[in-house]
Write an enzyme that holds these catalytic residues in place. Sequence first.
Site, PDB file in Angstrom:
ATOM      1  N   SER A 294       0.829  -3.647   4.225  1.00  0.00           N
ATOM      2  CA  SER A 294       1.133  -2.318   4.739  1.00  0.00           C
ATOM      3  C   SER A 294       2.632  -2.039   4.613  1.00  0.00           C
ATOM      4  CB  SER A 294       0.720  -2.226   6.211  1.00  0.00           C
ATOM      5  OG  SER A 294       1.215  -1.041   6.804  1.00  0.00           O
TER       6      SER A 294
ATOM      7  N   THR B 291      10.967  19.709  -1.361  1.00  0.00           N
ATOM      8  CA  THR B 291      10.156  20.880  -1.030  1.00  0.00           C
ATOM      9  C   THR B 291       8.810  20.464  -0.442  1.00  0.00           C
ATOM     10  OG1 THR B 291       9.126  20.989  -3.223  1.00  0.00           O
ATOM     11  CG2 THR B 291      11.184  22.222  -2.897  1.00  0.00           C
TER      12      THR B 291
ATOM     13  N   HIS C 147       0.833  -1.192   0.000  1.00  0.00           N
ATOM     14  CA  HIS C 147       0.000   0.000   0.000  1.00  0.00           C
ATOM     15  C   HIS C 147       0.875   1.252   0.000  1.00  0.00           C
ATOM     16  CE1 HIS C 147      -4.002  -1.785   0.894  1.00  0.00           C
ATOM     17  NE2 HIS C 147      -4.440  -0.587   0.549  1.00  0.00           N
TER      18      HIS C 147
ATOM     19  N   SER D  98       9.101  18.343  -6.283  1.00  0.00           N
ATOM     20  CA  SER D  98      10.346  17.772  -5.771  1.00  0.00           C
ATOM     21  C   SER D  98      10.135  17.259  -4.350  1.00  0.00           C
ATOM     22  CB  SER D  98      11.460  18.826  -5.764  1.00  0.00           C
ATOM     23  OG  SER D  98      11.686  19.334  -7.063  1.00  0.00           O
TER      24      SER D  98
END
Length: 690
Positions: free
Chosen positions: A261, A624, A210, A621
């Site tokens: 998971s 950021t 996931h 990106s």
Amino acid sequence: MGSRKSVCCGLSARELIFAVLFVLMTAVSVTLIALMATETHTGPSPTLPPTPEPQHTPYLIGVGRADCTGPPAEIPLVLQALKLKYGDLYGQDNVVLSGTHTHCGLGGYFQYTLFMMSSKGYIKASVEPLVNGIVKSIDIAHSNMRPGRIYRSIGELDDSSLNRSPHSYMNNPEDERHRYKWNTDKQVVVLKFTDLDGDGIGMLSWFAVHAVSMNYTNLMVSSDNMGYASYLLEQDKNPGELPGQGGFVAGFSSSNLGDVSPNTKGPHCMNTGMPCDYLNSSCPDGGTKECKAFGPGEDMFESTRIIGENIYKKAKELYANTAEEVTGLLHSAHQWVNMTDVTVQINNTHTVKTCKPALGHSFAAGTTDGGGDLNFTQGAVEGDPFWDGIRDALVGEPSNETQECHYPKPILFSTGEMNWPLPWHPQIVDVQIITIGSVAIVAVPGEMTTMSGRRLREAVKQELQSEGAFKDVEVVIAGLSNIYTHYITTFEEYQVQRYEGASTIYGPHTLSAYLQQYRSLARAIAQDRVSELPIGPEPPFFEKLFNLLSAATVDRKPENSSFGDVLQQVYPIYRQGDVVLVTFVAGNPRHSGDIRDKTFVTVELYDNRTSSWEVIYNDASWETRFQWLKGSNRESNSTVEWHIPQTAPSGSYRIKHFGHYKQMKGLRPVITPYEGTSDVFRVTKSFYYQ
């Protein structure tokens, strides 16, 4: 943070009319593989240079990428747009739309009531950029087709996945479980695409996990671990390019991830630190809401980075070491199926049927990756009089027929019997298989659990090999394809009624029905009788869809300020590893509309050689983060973070923010662009510099 691209790859054998498109979405990015083939040319090919034996005839391969900045959409809108451009070349039979299933993407693209309710309806402004991005990526791939080759490689990736419903898995037959080392699939499959010189132009990879490393507390758009893996590989293959740019395309696809998971530390009670209850994933104090799975990092950003990096490294390793060439023809088989009315012959004397859609009580409990807020628990095989009474008053009681069909699921919502204002769940779904030589891609319209996927792969492989044409076929599952129908568990897992079983909407025999349908498709491919397959009942296409999302209000700003002004300024100097933070007076990002090929953020480095600023990062990106905060009095601000990499060169930098604000001019709303720029700051290895 996150990816904002639409990616497309195209392939064609030595022929050129048969086409297949494989479209992969990660939050707001799309990867597309297009495949083409027709009849073998009897004369010399005008497009393919002669190749010496023993090499096989090359494919035609095209890759493309386009910003889509929107959510994955149901496939009809994509097909309508393609038909206008390409006629019958790309259609329902040979287009696959597959999602990685990040929980941090945008909403507003489904046509069924349950899904629309969770996203405030069908939001046209959200869907259009996605459709346009997908079509643009196809245009790019279609126009840059070139002779090339395909290679496959298979490996295993450990320490990056965990079965979140082991109790359900253990209910599968013991002899079946003993055939496998793990209770999740660790297999990574990579397809490598090259030109005739051997230079790589693209890659597709499948791994079952996931994309929920970014947990329920995250409010930013993110393509999560799969998107980060794609980001890393594309940055590696397209050095110096911004995200979504450069010639190399990397797609990381979902597989049978239903019970898998990425939170490898497992579930623990947040208030005590103790492990959660094994059977129902709850805590003594706080119930399911306190039971959360985390890891492997200390926070969700680090966990996303670790899991994404693991997937990237394994895919890169397999990509570099591929030696087995994929050869052979291309095939595609597709059918529509009414999944509420499938009869399955399970033995010589007994048949079973699927059911009208319904969700069980444990659906409301959520999972250890994100539990529900109410007092539901996983593993519920009996209803709750309180919640059943509320349900009956609001939407009506499930019919006796539906309750009996779904047994032992206690039904919370009988969605197949709820049709206002539109049907709550789909009845008619796609089943589809495409083959590229010795690779078969099974497009599944939901989230298959580990064992369900194993059974499906085995069934498809048996049918393909039955006629002797597919001797060494590798079957991969492309999950969440074409339409969404929640989960698909085995019959045995369904009996436990954890979240996945409660979310298997067509009843306990859902998997058996899918096995029957996919066997039929695989058999038709193996016998070269796809043209004889009935199309099946086509689904409705609703036009009167509701939208509960109100228009964004006008923007206001503090007195004596302008949009784009800096509220919190940067420091004059930073070191590698620091975080730069700057806050701007901002407008509502919704006013920027379709921002494909645009960005809210740039990080720029001053180039002394050219006396100009160079954009080195944008809002897609990983380094950021862009956060918009809606304040009081319709005033808002945007905060930009730049997490400076250790590899960042010393120099002078600045951060820019771009947006739009809305104001009223008389009775007419006017939207105006703005931008803001931080002070210039330096990045250096030391605070003490000459």
